[in-house]
Design a protein around this motif. Sequence first.
Motif, PDB file in Angstrom:
ATOM      1  N   LEU A  21       0.817  -1.216   0.000  1.00 46.04           N
ATOM      2  CA  LEU A  21       0.000   0.000   0.000  1.00 46.04           C
ATOM      3  C   LEU A  21       0.852   1.268   0.000  1.00 46.04           C
ATOM      4  N   PRO A 174     -14.543   7.818  -7.400  1.00 43.33           N
ATOM      5  CA  PRO A 174     -14.991   6.698  -6.560  1.00 43.33           C
ATOM      6  C   PRO A 174     -14.613   5.348  -7.144  1.00 43.33           C
ATOM      7  N   PHE A 177     -11.132   3.886  -6.088  1.00 39.65           N
ATOM      8  CA  PHE A 177     -11.073   3.232  -4.777  1.00 39.65           C
ATOM      9  C   PHE A 177     -11.695   1.845  -4.848  1.00 39.65           C
ATOM     10  N   ILE A 178     -12.902   1.787  -5.445  1.00 41.11           N
ATOM     11  CA  ILE A 178     -13.636   0.517  -5.456  1.00 41.11           C
ATOM     12  C   ILE A 178     -12.884  -0.537  -6.270  1.00 41.11           C
ATOM     13  N   GLY A 181      -9.894  -1.788  -4.348  1.00 39.61           N
ATOM     14  CA  GLY A 181     -10.346  -2.619  -3.235  1.00 39.61           C
ATOM     15  C   GLY A 181     -10.619  -4.047  -3.686  1.00 39.61           C
ATOM     16  N   TYR A 182     -11.374  -4.182  -4.785  1.00 45.33           N
ATOM     17  CA  TYR A 182     -11.705  -5.528  -5.254  1.00 45.33           C
ATOM     18  C   TYR A 182     -10.483  -6.244  -5.822  1.00 45.33           C
ATOM     19  N   ILE A 184      -7.416  -5.959  -4.746  1.00 45.10           N
ATOM     20  CA  ILE A 184      -6.651  -6.461  -3.604  1.00 45.10           C
ATOM     21  C   ILE A 184      -7.324  -7.690  -3.013  1.00 45.10           C
ATOM     22  N   ALA A 185      -8.661  -7.658  -2.942  1.00 45.55           N
ATOM     23  CA  ALA A 185      -9.396  -8.807  -2.420  1.00 45.55           C
ATOM     24  C   ALA A 185      -9.132 -10.049  -3.274  1.00 45.55           C
TER      25      ALA A 185
ATOM     26  N   GLU B 165     -14.784 -12.985   4.489  1.00 44.85           N
ATOM     27  CA  GLU B 165     -13.371 -13.283   4.757  1.00 44.85           C
ATOM     28  C   GLU B 165     -12.412 -12.550   3.815  1.00 44.85           C
ATOM     29  N   GLY B 166     -12.651 -12.682   2.495  1.00 46.45           N
ATOM     30  CA  GLY B 166     -11.719 -12.110   1.529  1.00 46.45           C
ATOM     31  C   GLY B 166     -11.681 -10.597   1.542  1.00 46.45           C
ATOM     32  N   MET B 167     -12.739  -9.954   2.019  1.00 45.96           N
ATOM     33  CA  MET B 167     -12.808  -8.490   1.966  1.00 45.96           C
ATOM     34  C   MET B 167     -12.298  -7.852   3.245  1.00 45.96           C
ATOM     35  N   VAL B 170      -7.998  -4.343   4.358  1.00 48.81           N
ATOM     36  CA  VAL B 170      -7.768  -3.308   3.351  1.00 48.81           C
ATOM     37  C   VAL B 170      -8.860  -3.229   2.270  1.00 48.81           C
ATOM     38  N   PRO B 171      -9.252  -4.367   1.648  1.00 49.63           N
ATOM     39  CA  PRO B 171     -10.225  -4.251   0.553  1.00 49.63           C
ATOM     40  C   PRO B 171     -11.509  -3.538   0.951  1.00 49.63           C
ATOM     41  N   PHE B 174     -11.062   0.180   1.151  1.00 53.56           N
ATOM     42  CA  PHE B 174     -11.042   0.858  -0.152  1.00 53.56           C
ATOM     43  C   PHE B 174     -12.455   1.040  -0.696  1.00 53.56           C
ATOM     44  N   VAL B 175     -13.262  -0.017  -0.607  1.00 52.87           N
ATOM     45  CA  VAL B 175     -14.621   0.082  -1.130  1.00 52.87           C
ATOM     46  C   VAL B 175     -15.403   1.149  -0.353  1.00 52.87           C
ATOM     47  N   ALA B 177     -14.133   3.753   1.110  1.00 55.83           N
ATOM     48  CA  ALA B 177     -13.648   5.060   0.653  1.00 55.83           C
ATOM     49  C   ALA B 177     -14.286   5.428  -0.681  1.00 55.83           C
ATOM     50  N   GLY B 178     -14.473   4.423  -1.544  1.00 54.40           N
ATOM     51  CA  GLY B 178     -15.108   4.661  -2.833  1.00 54.40           C
ATOM     52  C   GLY B 178     -16.528   5.180  -2.669  1.00 54.40           C
TER      53      GLY B 178
END
Lengths: 195, 191
Positions: A21, A174, A177-178, A181-182, A184-185, B165-167, B170-171, B174-175, B177-178
Amino acid sequence: MSKVNIFTRGFFKENAVFVMLLGLCPALGTTTSAINGLAMGLATTFVLIMSNIVVSLIKSQIPDKVRIPAYIVVIASFVTVVELTMKAYLPELFAVLGLFIPLIVVNCLILGRAEAFASKNNVFDSILDGLGMGLGFAMALTILGAVREVLGSGSIFDIPLYEGDGALVFVLAPGAFIALGYLIAILNKLTKKTA
Amino acid sequence: MEYVLIIISAIFVNNVILAKFLGVCPFFGVSKKVETALGMGGAVVFVMTIATIVTYLIQKYILDKFGIQYMQTITFILIIASLVQLVEIILKKMSPSLYQALGIFLPLITTNCAVLGVAILAVSTDGFGLMESTVYAIASAIGFGLALTIFAGIREQLDMMDVPEGMKGVPIAFVTAGILALAFMGFSGIA
């Protein structure tokens, strides 16, 4: 640590954006398309390699107390080189990336590598480290840019993929970010399986 | 230019974090607790305002005067680095508890791109005098603190939620924040 390991860990195990990060501002701010992400990543890679070389060369000359300001000056010089070169030869790209070019100087990734790696290792290893970390960063930005471009404008590297406009939100703030996020998941899921 | 317009635009419409992506690292780093978020926000208001005033004067009276604008990046980052050092020394003396809470993130203000970014934006925006630049810097820093504090509040609640679990970690941050950025986009109707 083997030479191969120094080079490759920047891509997955210690990827700057997805795992550590670091350097999130350019990663989110410039990745409106795959090409922009790639350009930003390569500019950062250049600065990272050059600053790693110089820091590694002068590491024994710098007093410990002023090492951080010294590193920053080294980094800022190379950023200025990139800035002026880009302004002269790639003015269109410079206009798109804009503010984020001078902001390479405050990319935590570069200062982080100077402090954590280049100041303790020889020149050759530092070049490898800079190359690996930089290309890993460029790869992350290109992937993020590609995902946002496909979802947001329906094209990849400016080649149209489907008709219609796509979801504009992914090109706007937006979506950055989204999407990250996904990503990284997904990456977490993949690395956990293999580990 | 009207000051009210500058203030509203810098805090809500063009929020440094959520619209311009400046200062994202501390945004995720120090947003686990509202208290630390407020402290970080305060430190940034202080550093950003002084940094913008000083860099503005340097730009106008030294860099522009002698035609050495290409030194901008190097000069600005050195000014900011020394200012952060100053704030660190003052805070250590005046408020040790706050100093402890901010920990390693205070030196990291140096590499907070929001400070350098706002300083560069202030000198490169047409029609910005010293007064406008100062107002712009304060408003931007307040916008930074606001976004940081709201986000910290949400994350405190998020800790108690049942996240897939997977989210986790950090993930989901981020979502979140989005979605927060999406909410802030609603303000663009004002300007």
